[in-house]
Structures are given as structure tokens and as C-alpha cells.
Design an enzyme around this catalytic site. Structure first.
Site, PDB file in Angstrom:
ATOM      1  N   ALA A  62       4.237 -57.264  32.901  1.00 49.40           N
ATOM      2  CA  ALA A  62       5.168 -56.402  33.647  1.00 49.40           C
ATOM      3  C   ALA A  62       6.537 -56.386  32.959  1.00 49.40           C
ATOM      4  O   ALA A  62       6.852 -55.472  32.186  1.00 49.40           O
ATOM      5  CB  ALA A  62       5.271 -56.870  35.093  1.00 49.40           C
ATOM      6  N   GLN A  73      -3.009 -48.117  41.831  1.00 45.53           N
ATOM      7  CA  GLN A  73      -2.770 -49.241  42.741  1.00 45.53           C
ATOM      8  C   GLN A  73      -2.197 -48.748  44.065  1.00 45.53           C
ATOM      9  O   GLN A  73      -1.211 -48.000  44.072  1.00 45.53           O
ATOM     10  CB  GLN A  73      -1.809 -50.281  42.163  1.00 45.53           C
ATOM     11  CG  GLN A  73      -1.800 -51.528  43.067  1.00 45.53           C
ATOM     12  CD  GLN A  73      -0.668 -52.493  42.812  1.00 45.53           C
ATOM     13  OE1 GLN A  73       0.493 -52.113  42.890  1.00 45.53           O
ATOM     14  NE2 GLN A  73      -0.997 -53.735  42.520  1.00 45.53           N
ATOM     15  N   CYS A  98       2.656 -58.372  46.739  1.00 49.97           N
ATOM     16  CA  CYS A  98       4.056 -58.008  46.899  1.00 49.97           C
ATOM     17  C   CYS A  98       4.696 -58.843  48.023  1.00 49.97           C
ATOM     18  O   CYS A  98       4.246 -58.798  49.171  1.00 49.97           O
ATOM     19  CB  CYS A  98       4.204 -56.516  47.199  1.00 49.97           C
ATOM     20  SG  CYS A  98       5.933 -56.048  47.349  1.00 49.97           S
TER      21      CYS A  98
END
Ligand code: FNR
Length: 346
Positions: free
Chosen positions: A248, A93, A122
Site C-alpha cells: 500500500a 474491494q 478497516c
């Protein structure tokens, strides 16, 4: 993962359908975490986001002592380390805001990884100020340029990871722009840019996206709210109608969330993690950080306090009774280095 096509060895493409995926996580998604997630049952593992500018400054080194491929900065810092064991399952990524820089990075790593992903979710200032991460969501044309450039020129599948937008119709039109670029899959973190990790995840929005997309949708954002055990992952997939699930935080706290037989106790996960950290010479600071996340609410324990004081991999291993393993591995490695140096001299 490879087949013969017209006399050439060709890699078959990674499929993102019906998969359990370790999410990209800065500082967490280094090699030991990824390998352990695979051991425990993850199908695909994403590395931590690496900014294009940073990787471009690195050189590719085949590390014959560790049997890894390292991307190393001029001062010797390893920015990305990978190995054969994860080659068919690791997704690289990147953080980028520029098609040509993105392509340069993808070309540097494409032979060593299974897929390339662009972070478009993000919300942190350090990303958005440079036009990266969630800042891209306001610029569908830029997204199109970046993804098209990658899809047309990279031999591995390209994906991106987005957040949802305030309005459903805007989210859907963005998703359709992304789909039109030829990406292999789309990961959707079901929160808006302004929403915090503890806000509820919008499974209903992911569901509409899944229903309107012809490529696999990877649902993300279910830790805490929905996913606490392996069986909850199936529930998250049902609620979102998504082909695949990406985890996550639950994985950061206990990587064995990927085990269909159930989670292992924290101590076992730490020991398994340390084996890989030592074997692949992971930085002690990064190892310490990852174990702190596994200890999570137990940092006040004797082990947690000792961990905070530890200043080397050996000291960390000693806390979990693994100093002999660490010492032996270090000595074996030193012998290999000495033999290699001797070879080079003669
Ligand atoms: C993240 N997240 C993240 N996302 C991304 O695309 N690239 C990254 O490098 C990171 N880094 C990162 C670090 C840490 C410590 C956390 C907790 C999260 C976001 C992450 O991939 C995911 O989208 C969210 O955490 C929501 O998923 P969960 O936690 O609900 O499963």
C-alpha cells in the site's frame, strides 16, 4: 485469460499465488493508479474500498468515449471506473456487513472485474460503526455468511482482507473459518485493529498463518519497516512465508516500487500517472490528491505549491509541462463527443 469449456467461453480464474499486488487504498486506488501499477509490474490491482450501499445506488454505463465501464451515481458521480486493460487483473474491494447486499454488489460488477474482495480490516469509525471492516473480525459467523454467499453465487474468485487478532489462537481459528468458506486467497495485514501504521508489522504471525493455510496467503503491512525497494519485497515474503505480497504505502508514494529494475524518479512517475489521469478523465480533485501523495515530503517545493492552487487537470498538467498533451486529448475527446451527438440526432 479465457478458455473454451464444452462450447462455452469461460473465464479462467485469477490465481493469487506468487503475485505482487497493489493494495486497496481509498482515494488512491482509482483507475490511473491501477493501470500504472500494472505497467510497472504489479500482477493484481485492488480498487479502493467501495461501500455496498454506495455501489447499489449506481447504474452501469458503457462509456464509448473513454472505452471504460463506469458505475455512476444518479448525480453523475463516477464511483468505479474500469477498462479492458485491467479486466483480468483488477479486484473489486467492497465494504459490507450484510451477505445479501454484498451479493447484490458482486453481481453488479462480476463481469467487469477479475475478483471480489471484502474489507475486514478497516479500523476507522466510519467502517466499524456500520459493522463493516475490522468490526467483522469479532463476528466469525457473519464473516462465514458473507463469504459463503459470495463464493456460492459469484462466478469470480472471492477473497477477504483481514487484520490479526490480539491472540494467535483466535487469529488461527478465524483464518480457518475463512478458509472453510472456499475463498481463493486471504490477505493478512499483520497488525491488530488498535495498532497504527508505524507500529512494527507482525511478520511472525503472518508466517504461522501461511503455514497453517492451504490457500495462498497475501502478506501485507511491510511498507516503511521492511519494503523500501523491489528486492525488499522478496525479503518480506520470506519473513512471512506468504505466497504473495500486497503493498500500500510504498506504492502510494512511488508506484514504480513494482519495477524489478528499480524505482523511477518521482517526476517520471507523476508524468506517467498524469497520462492515464488525462486519458481516463480522472477527477482533477482525485488526481491532485494522488499526486500530493507522490510528492509526499516535497509539498513545499514550487511544484507542490502550484499543485495546491490547481483547479483543473489542465492546470495540474501545466506544472509538469504536459499542457499540450492535456489540451490535445481534451480536444480530441470533444470531437468524439460532438460526432456521437451528431449521430444520435440523425
Ligand atoms: C489504506 N488501507 C486500506 N485497506 C483496505 O482494505 N481498503 C482500503 O480502501 C484501504 N484504504 C487505505 C488508504 C490509504 C491511503 C492507506 C495508506 C491505506 C490499508 C492498506 O491496504 C494496507 O493494509 C496498509 O496500509 C498496510 O500496508 P502497507 O502500507 O504497509 O503496505
Amino acid at each position: 485469460m479465457s478458455k473454451k469449456v464444452k462450447g462455452m467461453r469461460m473465464s479462467t480464474h485469477l490465481s493469487y499465488a506468487d503475485k505482487l499486488i497493489l493494495a486497496p487504498m481509498v482515494r488512491i486506488g482509482t483507475l490511473p493508479t491501477r493501470l500504472l501499477a500494472l505497467d510497472y509490474g504489479a500482477d493484481i490491482v485492488y480498487c479502493e474500498e467501495i461501500i455496498d450501499h454506495k455501489l447499489i445506488k449506481c447504474r452501469r454505463v458503457e462509456n464509448d468515449i473513454l472505452n471504460t465501464v463506469d458505475f455512476v451515481e444518479i448525480d453523475g458521480t463516477v464511483v468505479f471506473r474500469t477498462c479492458a486493460k485491467e479486466k483480468d487483473q483488477v479486484v473489486f474491494q467492497m465494504g459490507t456487513a450484510d451477505p445479501q447486499r454484498a451479493l447484490k454488489v458482486a453481481k453488479m460488477v462480476e463481469s467487469d472485474v477479475a475478483g471480489i474482495d471484502v474489507n475486514m480490516g478497516c479500523p476507522k469509525d466510519y467502517s466499524t460503526k456500520g459493522g463493516m471492516g475490522a468490526a467483522l473480525l469479532q463476528h466469525p459467523e457473519k464473516i462465514k455468511q458473507i463469504l459463503t454467499t459470495l463464493v456460492e453465487n459469484v462466478k469470480k474468485p472471492v477473497t477477504c482482507k483481514v487484520r490479526i487478532l490480539p491472540k494467535l489462537e483466535d487469529t488461527l481459528s478465524l483464518v480457518h473459518v475463512i478458509e472453510s468458506t472456499g475463498v481463493a486467497a486471504l490477505a493478512v495485514h499483520g497488525r491488530r485493529k488498535e495498532e497504527r501504521p508505524n507500529d512494527p508489522v507482525h511478520c511472525d504471525v503472518i508466517k504461522v498463518i501461511s503455514e497453517s493455510c492451504s490457500i495462498p496467503v497475501i502478506a501485507n503491512g511491510g511498507s516503511r519497516d521492511i519494503i523500501k525497494s523491489y528486492s525488499d519485497i522478496a525479503a518480506f515474503r520470506r519473513l512471512t512465508g506468504a505466497s504473495s505480497a500486497m503493498i500500500a504505502r510504498e506504492a502510494q508514494w512511488n508506484l514504480s516500487i513494482f519495477r524489478k529494475e528499480g524505482k523511477y524518479p518521482m517526476e517520471k512517475v507523476i508524468r506517467d500517472y498524469l497520462r492515464y489521469a488525462v486519458e481516463y478523465d480522472n477527477y482533477y480533485t482525485n488526481t491532485k490528491y494522488c499526486i500530493q501523495q507522490i510528492l509526499h515530503e516535497d509539498m513545499e517545493t514550487d511544484a507542490g505549491i502550484a499543485l495546491l492552487k490547481a483547479r483543473s487537470l489542465l492546470e495540474i498538467c501545466a506544472i509538469w509541462g504536459m499542457e499540450d498533451f492535456c489540451q490535445n486529448t481534451l480536444e480530441r475527446r470533444q470531437k468524439l463527443i460532438d460526432a456521437r451527438d451528431e449521430d444520435r440526432r440523425t
